[in-house]
Write a protein that holds these residues in place. Structure first.
Motif, PDB file in Angstrom:
ATOM      1  N   LEU A  24     -66.252  57.415 -61.833  1.00 47.35           N
ATOM      2  CA  LEU A  24     -67.413  57.250 -62.705  1.00 47.35           C
ATOM      3  C   LEU A  24     -67.204  57.927 -64.052  1.00 47.35           C
ATOM      4  CD1 LEU A  24     -70.323  57.688 -60.144  1.00 47.35           C
ATOM      5  CD2 LEU A  24     -69.568  55.563 -61.243  1.00 47.35           C
ATOM      6  N   ARG A  25     -66.489  59.045 -64.066  1.00 43.43           N
ATOM      7  CA  ARG A  25     -66.192  59.708 -65.347  1.00 43.43           C
ATOM      8  C   ARG A  25     -65.274  58.845 -66.204  1.00 43.43           C
ATOM      9  NH1 ARG A  25     -64.997  65.987 -63.611  1.00 43.43           N
ATOM     10  NH2 ARG A  25     -67.133  66.527 -63.041  1.00 43.43           N
ATOM     11  N   GLU A  26     -64.349  58.142 -65.555  1.00 47.80           N
ATOM     12  CA  GLU A  26     -63.421  57.278 -66.298  1.00 47.80           C
ATOM     13  C   GLU A  26     -64.080  55.982 -66.749  1.00 47.80           C
ATOM     14  OE1 GLU A  26     -60.223  56.870 -63.495  1.00 47.80           O
ATOM     15  OE2 GLU A  26     -59.434  58.887 -63.923  1.00 47.80           O
ATOM     16  N   ARG A  27     -65.071  55.502 -66.014  1.00 47.27           N
ATOM     17  CA  ARG A  27     -65.725  54.232 -66.328  1.00 47.27           C
ATOM     18  C   ARG A  27     -67.006  54.456 -67.123  1.00 47.27           C
ATOM     19  NH1 ARG A  27     -64.511  49.385 -64.030  1.00 47.27           N
ATOM     20  NH2 ARG A  27     -65.813  48.799 -65.790  1.00 47.27           N
ATOM     21  N   THR A  28     -66.838  55.063 -68.286  1.00 49.12           N
ATOM     22  CA  THR A  28     -67.993  55.327 -69.141  1.00 49.12           C
ATOM     23  C   THR A  28     -68.608  54.041 -69.683  1.00 49.12           C
ATOM     24  OG1 THR A  28     -66.540  55.635 -71.042  1.00 49.12           O
ATOM     25  CG2 THR A  28     -67.148  57.610 -69.802  1.00 49.12           C
ATOM     26  N   ASP A  29     -67.876  52.927 -69.576  1.00 52.28           N
ATOM     27  CA  ASP A  29     -68.421  51.640 -69.998  1.00 52.28           C
ATOM     28  C   ASP A  29     -69.497  51.141 -69.046  1.00 52.28           C
ATOM     29  OD1 ASP A  29     -66.123  51.377 -68.183  1.00 52.28           O
ATOM     30  OD2 ASP A  29     -66.437  49.213 -68.384  1.00 52.28           O
ATOM     31  N   VAL A  30     -69.500  51.635 -67.837  1.00 52.20           N
ATOM     32  CA  VAL A  30     -70.509  51.241 -66.855  1.00 52.20           C
ATOM     33  C   VAL A  30     -71.711  52.155 -67.041  1.00 52.20           C
ATOM     34  CG1 VAL A  30     -71.052  50.962 -64.412  1.00 52.20           C
ATOM     35  CG2 VAL A  30     -68.742  50.456 -65.242  1.00 52.20           C
ATOM     36  N   GLN A  31     -72.801  51.579 -67.460  1.00 55.35           N
ATOM     37  CA  GLN A  31     -74.014  52.331 -67.736  1.00 55.35           C
ATOM     38  C   GLN A  31     -74.785  52.609 -66.445  1.00 55.35           C
ATOM     39  OE1 GLN A  31     -75.015  53.309 -71.143  1.00 55.35           O
ATOM     40  NE2 GLN A  31     -72.805  52.931 -71.137  1.00 55.35           N
ATOM     41  N   ASN A  32     -75.581  53.670 -66.458  1.00 59.13           N
ATOM     42  CA  ASN A  32     -76.375  53.997 -65.276  1.00 59.13           C
ATOM     43  C   ASN A  32     -77.311  52.860 -64.887  1.00 59.13           C
ATOM     44  OD1 ASN A  32     -75.284  56.479 -64.657  1.00 59.13           O
ATOM     45  ND2 ASN A  32     -76.707  57.602 -65.958  1.00 59.13           N
ATOM     46  N   ILE A  33     -77.877  52.172 -65.859  1.00 61.22           N
ATOM     47  CA  ILE A  33     -78.787  51.080 -65.530  1.00 61.22           C
ATOM     48  C   ILE A  33     -78.041  49.953 -64.809  1.00 61.22           C
ATOM     49  CG2 ILE A  33     -78.651  49.804 -67.723  1.00 61.22           C
ATOM     50  CD1 ILE A  33     -81.807  49.507 -67.377  1.00 61.22           C
ATOM     51  N   ASP A  34     -76.766  49.752 -65.151  1.00 59.67           N
ATOM     52  CA  ASP A  34     -75.951  48.757 -64.443  1.00 59.67           C
ATOM     53  C   ASP A  34     -75.766  49.176 -62.985  1.00 59.67           C
ATOM     54  OD1 ASP A  34     -75.559  47.283 -66.834  1.00 59.67           O
ATOM     55  OD2 ASP A  34     -73.833  48.542 -67.355  1.00 59.67           O
TER      56      ASP A  34
END
Length: 102
Positions: A24-34
């Motif tokens: 999750l730290r590496e995938r900063t492109d994935v937003q919490n709302i997603d």
């Protein structure tokens, strides 16, 4: 299925948690709302669960402290660097499926 000791199970669960947090730290492109819209939980949920587990053993963590453990930096810093404005469609989807405890 292999018979695991309680210690092995704990160690494997901890390793899986660490890997999830790293991912999750590496995938900063994935937003919490997603994450919320697709899986029903997000980084904030994970940090809340961490804090609750600590509190169950008598260790007091603040919301900010547990978020920093999950985000790898202060939450406000992560927001400034990586959080984007959610579309109206994503917001509507979230509201329609929002868990009762959020």
């Amino acid at each position: 299925m292999a018979e695991l000791s309680k210690e092995q199970q704990r160690d494997f669960e901890a390793a899986a948690f660490r890997r999830l947090v790293k991912h999750l730290r590496e995938r900063t492109d994935v937003q919490n709302i997603d994450l919320m819209n697709l899986a029903g939980f997000c980084r904030n949920c994970l940090s809340n669960w961490y804090r609750e587990a600590a509190e169950e053993t008598g260790v007091a963590l603040t919301k900010d402290e547990s978020r920093e453990i999950v985000y790898g930096m202060p939450y406000a810093e992560w927001q400034a660097k990586h959080q984007t404005e959610a579309s109206d469609a994503k917001k509507a989807q979230f509201e329609a499926s929002r868990p009762k405890d959020h």
